[in-house]
Design a protein around this motif. Structure first.
Motif, PDB file in Angstrom:
ATOM      1  N   ASP A 305       0.858  -1.145  -0.114  1.00 29.36           N
ATOM      2  CA  ASP A 305       0.075   0.016   0.149  1.00 29.36           C
ATOM      3  C   ASP A 305       0.880   1.242   0.059  1.00 29.36           C
ATOM      4  OD1 ASP A 305      -2.464  -1.528   0.243  1.00 29.36           O
ATOM      5  OD2 ASP A 305      -2.188  -1.742   2.397  1.00 29.36           O
ATOM      6  N   THR A 308       0.063   5.289   0.866  1.00 22.43           N
ATOM      7  CA  THR A 308      -0.738   5.736   1.938  1.00 22.43           C
ATOM      8  C   THR A 308      -0.067   6.511   3.056  1.00 22.43           C
ATOM      9  OG1 THR A 308      -0.356   3.637   3.482  1.00 22.43           O
ATOM     10  CG2 THR A 308      -2.023   3.596   1.611  1.00 22.43           C
ATOM     11  N   GLU A 309      -0.997   7.058   4.154  1.00 23.40           N
ATOM     12  CA  GLU A 309      -0.009   7.840   4.971  1.00 23.40           C
ATOM     13  C   GLU A 309       0.570   6.999   6.180  1.00 23.40           C
ATOM     14  OE1 GLU A 309      -1.496  10.876   8.918  1.00 23.40           O
ATOM     15  OE2 GLU A 309      -3.151   9.994   7.401  1.00 23.40           O
TER      16      GLU A 309
END
Length: 324
Positions: A305, A308-309
């Motif tokens: 991922d 993402t943050e």
């Protein structure tokens, strides 16, 4: 014309499918991508090189955008990708994106090693390929006769700041290579400054912490290990997969000065990673060890991922470790 359906001998979802004719289908690979002269997002350059013809070991090299192109010396990161020793690649899109981000933030020269995969090349071949790659990097320090000498390492590599890093199976490789370096040493007396292990792939016969125990011996960790190393002495308690097994080398022998272990809340390997951190901390190892726990995430999220943050935050923490 009738199609010919190949007969499946064994499959391990979502990793590989083995056919009776000896061919292997990799189910979980992210797409291969070419290296980039300059990544548009990060400015990082990459290229592919051959480290050794025999054994067949290659790598993708990464170089950040330089402020002083001719003289700037940077830490060296030797990186080992994950994938259960049987899928993924140093040339995959997932790892390319991840390493572009890490190299840009950490300002390191990175060597992402393309070790040979099981089941065509059973363990311990991946460990041997990875050790050969590390020694090849170290040989640039003083050896004028090194084969396939790499200009990026010679011109920009700081051999007083050499790091190992890896995710999942790659983190397992980092552990085993760091132990070997502590015993055998590296060419030219090069020392490993630090190593990071993200979501390390360790397992064992005896459950640790919250590991799910129902039908545990039919679980994915077992299946992967017996696929990639069927002849491992001690099976799932072989020291290479279980650093806590009887007869395993002391973690005090790790051949680096600093260590960072990262785990994630929803990763089934989490508790064993924490146990690894605690065992190193309680051993007679003389270095500095740190643990990062990420809430709400699963295995290898910083790669799967990426962007993402939480992934960005973890990459920033890894970069800080390399910059320290």
């Amino acid at each position: 014309m009738a199609s010919i359906t190949k007969e499946v001998e064994k499959e391990l979802i979502p990793f590989v499918r083995l056919y009776k004719d000896g061919s292997v289908e990799r189910l979980g690979n992210s797409p291969y991508v070419p290296p980039s002269p300059q990544d548009t997002e990060t400015g990082v350059s990459s290229k592919d090189i051959t480290i050794s013809q025999d054994p067949s070991v290659s790598a993708r090299l990464y170089l950040p955008k330089l402020n002083q192109p001719l003289h700037q010396k940077l830490p060296i990161l030797i990186y080992f990708h994950g994938g259960g020793f049987c899928i993924e690649s140093a040339f995959s899109s997932d790892h390319q994106r991840y390493l572009n981000s890490l190299v840009s933030q950490a300002q390191v020269v990175a060597v992402s090693v393309e070790y040979r995969l099981a089941p065509e090349h059973l363990l311990p071949i991946a460990y041997e390929d990875s050790w050969a790659a590390l020694q090849w990097v170290a040989s640039h320090f003083i050896d004028d006769n090194v084969v396939n000498k790499e200009p990026w390492l010679i011109n920009h590599g700081d051999f007083n700041r050499v790091f190992l890093g890896g995710d999942s199976a790659g983190a397992n490789i980092v552990h085993n290579i760091a132990l070997r370096a502590g015993v055998e040493g590296l060419h030219g007396g090069v020392r490993i400054t630090g190593a990071f292990l993200t979501h390390p792939f360790f397992w064992g016969l005896k459950p640790v912490g919250s590991e799910y125990t129902a039908e545990r011996e039919k679980g994915l960790a077992y299946s992967i290990w017996y696929l990639v190393y069927p002849s491992a002495p001690g099976g799932i308690d072989n020291p290479m997969i279980n650093p806590f097994s009887p007869g395993a080398p002391s973690l005090a022998g790790l051949g680096c000065s600093r260590l960072l272990v990262t785990v994630s809340e929803k990763d089934r390997l989490r508790d064993r990673g924490i146990m690894y951190y605690n065992t190193v901390k309680e051993s007679e190892w003389k270095g500095e060890v740190e643990l990062i726990e990420v809430e709400g995430e699963g295995h290898a999220f910083q790669i799967l991922d990426c962007g993402t943050e939480n992934a960005n935050n973890l990459i920033k923490r890894l970069a800080s470790f390399l910059l320290k």
